[in-house]
Design an enzyme around this catalytic site. Structure first.
Site, PDB file in Angstrom:
ATOM      1  N   GLY A  11       0.838  -1.194   0.000  1.00 58.47           N
ATOM      2  CA  GLY A  11       0.000   0.000   0.000  1.00 58.47           C
ATOM      3  C   GLY A  11       0.872   1.242   0.000  1.00 58.47           C
ATOM      4  O   GLY A  11       0.613   2.219   0.677  1.00 58.47           O
ATOM      5  N   LEU A  15      -1.589   7.292   1.996  1.00 62.04           N
ATOM      6  CA  LEU A  15      -1.062   8.335   2.898  1.00 62.04           C
ATOM      7  C   LEU A  15       0.003   7.739   3.814  1.00 62.04           C
ATOM      8  O   LEU A  15       1.122   8.237   3.910  1.00 62.04           O
ATOM      9  CB  LEU A  15      -2.223   8.882   3.739  1.00 62.04           C
ATOM     10  CG  LEU A  15      -1.887   9.760   4.935  1.00 62.04           C
ATOM     11  CD1 LEU A  15      -1.370  11.119   4.494  1.00 62.04           C
ATOM     12  CD2 LEU A  15      -3.112   9.931   5.833  1.00 62.04           C
ATOM     13  N   GLY A  17       1.544   4.821   3.450  1.00 64.33           N
ATOM     14  CA  GLY A  17       2.603   4.171   2.669  1.00 64.33           C
ATOM     15  C   GLY A  17       3.668   5.147   2.210  1.00 64.33           C
ATOM     16  O   GLY A  17       4.862   4.862   2.305  1.00 64.33           O
ATOM     17  N   LEU A 106      -1.918  -2.213   9.765  1.00 65.75           N
ATOM     18  CA  LEU A 106      -2.520  -0.954  10.212  1.00 65.75           C
ATOM     19  C   LEU A 106      -4.031  -1.036  10.067  1.00 65.75           C
ATOM     20  O   LEU A 106      -4.552  -1.063   8.945  1.00 65.75           O
ATOM     21  CB  LEU A 106      -1.934   0.222   9.426  1.00 65.75           C
ATOM     22  CG  LEU A 106      -0.459   0.484   9.739  1.00 65.75           C
ATOM     23  CD1 LEU A 106       0.098   1.614   8.922  1.00 65.75           C
ATOM     24  CD2 LEU A 106      -0.264   0.766  11.214  1.00 65.75           C
ATOM     25  N   SER A 108      -7.762   0.576  11.976  1.00 67.74           N
ATOM     26  CA  SER A 108      -8.291   1.936  11.980  1.00 67.74           C
ATOM     27  C   SER A 108      -9.064   2.185  13.270  1.00 67.74           C
ATOM     28  O   SER A 108      -9.722   1.277  13.786  1.00 67.74           O
ATOM     29  CB  SER A 108      -9.249   2.123  10.794  1.00 67.74           C
ATOM     30  OG  SER A 108      -9.902   3.372  10.912  1.00 67.74           O
ATOM     31  N   SER A 109      -9.016   3.429  13.740  1.00 67.24           N
ATOM     32  CA  SER A 109      -9.687   3.759  15.016  1.00 67.24           C
ATOM     33  C   SER A 109     -11.205   3.639  14.900  1.00 67.24           C
ATOM     34  O   SER A 109     -11.903   3.543  15.907  1.00 67.24           O
ATOM     35  CB  SER A 109      -9.315   5.187  15.431  1.00 67.24           C
ATOM     36  OG  SER A 109      -9.691   6.104  14.413  1.00 67.24           O
ATOM     37  N   CYS A 110     -11.728   3.589  13.676  1.00 66.55           N
ATOM     38  CA  CYS A 110     -13.183   3.469  13.543  1.00 66.55           C
ATOM     39  C   CYS A 110     -13.641   2.042  13.865  1.00 66.55           C
ATOM     40  O   CYS A 110     -14.834   1.768  13.913  1.00 66.55           O
ATOM     41  CB  CYS A 110     -13.647   3.889  12.155  1.00 66.55           C
ATOM     42  SG  CYS A 110     -12.963   2.893  10.850  1.00 66.55           S
ATOM     43  N   TYR A 137     -16.350  -0.744   6.344  1.00 65.81           N
ATOM     44  CA  TYR A 137     -14.886  -0.579   6.349  1.00 65.81           C
ATOM     45  C   TYR A 137     -14.305  -0.996   7.695  1.00 65.81           C
ATOM     46  O   TYR A 137     -13.320  -1.735   7.784  1.00 65.81           O
ATOM     47  CB  TYR A 137     -14.553   0.883   6.057  1.00 65.81           C
ATOM     48  CG  TYR A 137     -13.116   1.276   6.247  1.00 65.81           C
ATOM     49  CD1 TYR A 137     -12.711   1.927   7.413  1.00 65.81           C
ATOM     50  CD2 TYR A 137     -12.167   1.024   5.279  1.00 65.81           C
ATOM     51  CE1 TYR A 137     -11.392   2.302   7.599  1.00 65.81           C
ATOM     52  CE2 TYR A 137     -10.843   1.403   5.452  1.00 65.81           C
ATOM     53  CZ  TYR A 137     -10.466   2.035   6.618  1.00 65.81           C
ATOM     54  OH  TYR A 137      -9.158   2.406   6.813  1.00 65.81           O
ATOM     55  N   LYS A 141     -11.510  -3.886   8.832  1.00 68.70           N
ATOM     56  CA  LYS A 141     -10.301  -3.612   9.620  1.00 68.70           C
ATOM     57  C   LYS A 141     -10.281  -4.456  10.895  1.00 68.70           C
ATOM     58  O   LYS A 141      -9.240  -4.980  11.306  1.00 68.70           O
ATOM     59  CB  LYS A 141     -10.213  -2.120   9.940  1.00 68.70           C
ATOM     60  CG  LYS A 141      -9.853  -1.255   8.752  1.00 68.70           C
ATOM     61  CD  LYS A 141      -8.461  -1.563   8.251  1.00 68.70           C
ATOM     62  CE  LYS A 141      -7.962  -0.657   7.168  1.00 68.70           C
ATOM     63  NZ  LYS A 141      -6.635  -1.063   6.652  1.00 68.70           N
ATOM     64  N   ASN A 166      -6.684   9.408  13.635  1.00 70.74           N
ATOM     65  CA  ASN A 166      -7.005  10.013  12.325  1.00 70.74           C
ATOM     66  C   ASN A 166      -5.764  10.712  11.797  1.00 70.74           C
ATOM     67  O   ASN A 166      -5.297  11.684  12.395  1.00 70.74           O
ATOM     68  CB  ASN A 166      -8.144  11.022  12.458  1.00 70.74           C
ATOM     69  CG  ASN A 166      -9.490  10.355  12.614  1.00 70.74           C
ATOM     70  OD1 ASN A 166      -9.603   9.350  13.311  1.00 70.74           O
ATOM     71  ND2 ASN A 166     -10.510  10.900  11.979  1.00 70.74           N
ATOM     72  N   HIS A 180     -10.853  12.636   3.939  1.00 68.77           N
ATOM     73  CA  HIS A 180     -11.087  12.858   5.357  1.00 68.77           C
ATOM     74  C   HIS A 180     -11.192  14.362   5.608  1.00 68.77           C
ATOM     75  O   HIS A 180     -10.890  15.167   4.728  1.00 68.77           O
ATOM     76  CB  HIS A 180      -9.950  12.262   6.178  1.00 68.77           C
ATOM     77  CG  HIS A 180      -9.955  10.768   6.183  1.00 68.77           C
ATOM     78  ND1 HIS A 180      -9.200  10.019   5.325  1.00 68.77           N
ATOM     79  CD2 HIS A 180     -10.640   9.886   6.935  1.00 68.77           C
ATOM     80  CE1 HIS A 180      -9.421   8.730   5.558  1.00 68.77           C
ATOM     81  NE2 HIS A 180     -10.282   8.629   6.533  1.00 68.77           N
ATOM     82  N   TRP A 203     -19.036  20.188   7.231  1.00 69.56           N
ATOM     83  CA  TRP A 203     -20.065  19.171   7.467  1.00 69.56           C
ATOM     84  C   TRP A 203     -20.330  18.967   8.958  1.00 69.56           C
ATOM     85  O   TRP A 203     -19.407  18.999   9.775  1.00 69.56           O
ATOM     86  CB  TRP A 203     -19.638  17.821   6.893  1.00 69.56           C
ATOM     87  CG  TRP A 203     -19.473  17.774   5.414  1.00 69.56           C
ATOM     88  CD1 TRP A 203     -19.721  18.792   4.517  1.00 69.56           C
ATOM     89  CD2 TRP A 203     -19.011  16.668   4.637  1.00 69.56           C
ATOM     90  NE1 TRP A 203     -19.464  18.364   3.242  1.00 69.56           N
ATOM     91  CE2 TRP A 203     -19.009  17.070   3.284  1.00 69.56           C
ATOM     92  CE3 TRP A 203     -18.607  15.369   4.958  1.00 69.56           C
ATOM     93  CZ2 TRP A 203     -18.617  16.208   2.259  1.00 69.56           C
ATOM     94  CZ3 TRP A 203     -18.221  14.513   3.935  1.00 69.56           C
ATOM     95  CH2 TRP A 203     -18.225  14.932   2.592  1.00 69.56           C
ATOM     96  N   ARG A 210     -11.744  14.771  17.405  1.00 65.49           N
ATOM     97  CA  ARG A 210     -10.880  13.715  16.862  1.00 65.49           C
ATOM     98  C   ARG A 210      -9.462  13.932  17.336  1.00 65.49           C
ATOM     99  O   ARG A 210      -9.033  15.082  17.541  1.00 65.49           O
ATOM    100  CB  ARG A 210     -10.875  13.734  15.317  1.00 65.49           C
ATOM    101  CG  ARG A 210     -12.222  13.485  14.663  1.00 65.49           C
ATOM    102  CD  ARG A 210     -12.630  12.021  14.758  1.00 65.49           C
ATOM    103  NE  ARG A 210     -13.906  11.774  14.104  1.00 65.49           N
ATOM    104  CZ  ARG A 210     -15.084  11.858  14.704  1.00 65.49           C
ATOM    105  NH1 ARG A 210     -15.150  12.224  15.981  1.00 65.49           N
ATOM    106  NH2 ARG A 210     -16.207  11.587  14.058  1.00 65.49           N
ATOM    107  N   ASP A 270     -22.277  13.700  11.693  1.00 64.50           N
ATOM    108  CA  ASP A 270     -21.149  13.990  12.586  1.00 64.50           C
ATOM    109  C   ASP A 270     -20.255  12.772  12.773  1.00 64.50           C
ATOM    110  O   ASP A 270     -19.088  12.891  13.118  1.00 64.50           O
ATOM    111  CB  ASP A 270     -21.680  14.417  13.969  1.00 64.50           C
ATOM    112  CG  ASP A 270     -21.862  15.914  14.097  1.00 64.50           C
ATOM    113  OD1 ASP A 270     -22.575  16.338  15.024  1.00 64.50           O
ATOM    114  OD2 ASP A 270     -21.295  16.645  13.258  1.00 64.50           O
TER     115      ASP A 270
END
Ligand code: GFB
Length: 320
Positions: A11, A15, A17, A106, A108-110, A137, A141, A166, A180, A203, A210, A270
């Site tokens: 990858g 970002l 990578g 890696l 993800s925090s989500c 997604y 992860k 993030n 993002h 938005w 975050r 949000d």
């Protein structure tokens, strides 16, 4: 890990990578494999396996798989989930089959529960429902983490999972709808300034918070973990800056030089109310972030300006 270690950043065009490849080069790693166009299509199991058989990487940073902001997650959950499941399955299988030394995946925090206690500790993973706007997604992860864990338990593979905060930085996705919050707002603020708009739409309510980490710091945390962490538990990769979205929007407007009004579009989601990571295990090992948020935002904006300019010239050249 030595400068001769054969390292694969799976990858490399993401970002994370790009930041990792830049850091590894700066640190004198001279045996990077699969850089640029030599990276195989990681959604193709046979191509991925053939690459590992040929290149025999000793250390892998697995940051492949499409990602995007809340807008892209709502628009393309199938593509995001499929791409992340396929690339993770194929890379872990090939890494195991070809006896690779160490891999950092890696996530993800989500993938954390939406209403878990903050800051988020890895012990809370899997204890509640995830944020719906990115569930497909996040599930991919989460599954990636569990598969790393399973390879470790069944075959003793040194597969470690990191949960980044993030991230933002150069080579991010600056598309106004898919990116993002930081790259999307930098782009929209820049366009609004260029047009002389009186307003910039942000938005949501602006209230969510975050934790943001600069991609350069994240890359340093990844290398630090690859070199020093052998634990079974996943590890948070944070230590960044905790801000409200309204704070971020004001900082972006200042960095870009947009002088108009910020307007909050509450018809937009949000997402999670708060996402801050407990990175004490990483900090206790001695790692420290180095970047200042405002300076990092500035660098990212100037990378975007330069990139857009060269992109413009390249397009012109290509057209000819
Ligand atoms: O960056 P973002 O999409 O990530 O959104 P999430 C963060 C917050 O910024 C949300 C607000 O509250 C958005 O409503 N926001 C304001 C904007 N303006 C904008 C804008 O122009 N674009 C975007 N994108 N947001 C993502 C997950 O959630 O976190 C991903 O969807 C991934 O899958 C990533 O996990 C780390 O933190 O809300």
């Amino acid at each position: 890990m030595t400068p001769h270690t054969r390292v694969f950043v799976a990858g490399g065009n993401t970002l994370y990578g790009h930041a990792l490849t830049t850091l590894l080069r700066t640190e004198g790693f001279e045996s990077l494999v699969g850089v640029g166009t030599t990276e195989p299509d990681l959604t193709d199991a046979a191509a991925t396996d053939a690459f590992f058989a040929q290149e025999r990487p000793e250390c892998v940073f697995l940051c492949a798989g499409r990602s995007g902001g809340i807008g892209l997650n709502r628009a393309a959950p199938v593509e995001l989930m499929r791409d992340n499941l396929l690339t993770t399955l194929n890379v872990l299988a090939a890494a195991h089959r070809h006896g690779m030394a160490k891999l950092l995946y890696l996530a993800s925090s989500c993938a954390y529960p939406k209403h878990a206690a903050q800051p988020l500790k890895v012990e809370s993973l899997g204890t509640g429902p995830m944020e719906p706007t990115s569930e497909a997604y996040s599930t991919a992860k989460f599954a990636g983490w569990k598969l790393c864990d399973a390879y470790r338990r069944e075959y003793g593979c040194r597969f470690v999972t990191g949960f980044p905060a993030n991230a933002f930085g150069p080579h991010d996705d600056f598309t106004p709808e898919g990116g993002h919050v930081i790259p999307a707002l930098l782009r929209r603020a820049h366009d609004a300034k260029s047009r002389g708009d009186a307003e910039l739409v942000v938005w949501g309510t602006g209230a969510p918070r975050r934790e943001f980490v600069y991609s350069r710091d994240l890359a340093r945390a990844c290398l630090f973990v690859a070199r020093n962490y052998e634990g079974e538990a996943p590890i948070n990769l944070g230590g960044g800056t905790d801000l409200s979205i309204a704070d971020v929007a004001h900082a972006v407007a200042e960095v870009v030089g947009f002088k108009g009004r910020l307007v909050f579009d509450t018809t937009k989601p949000d997402g999670a109310p708060l996402k801050a990571l407990d990175s004490a295990p990483l900090l206790d090992m001695g790692w420290r972030p180095e970047s200042d948020f405002r300076a990092a935002l500035n660098e990212t904006y100037h990378w975007f300006l330069h990139h857009r300019a060269t992109e413009g010239r390249t397009h012109a050249r290509r057209a000819v």
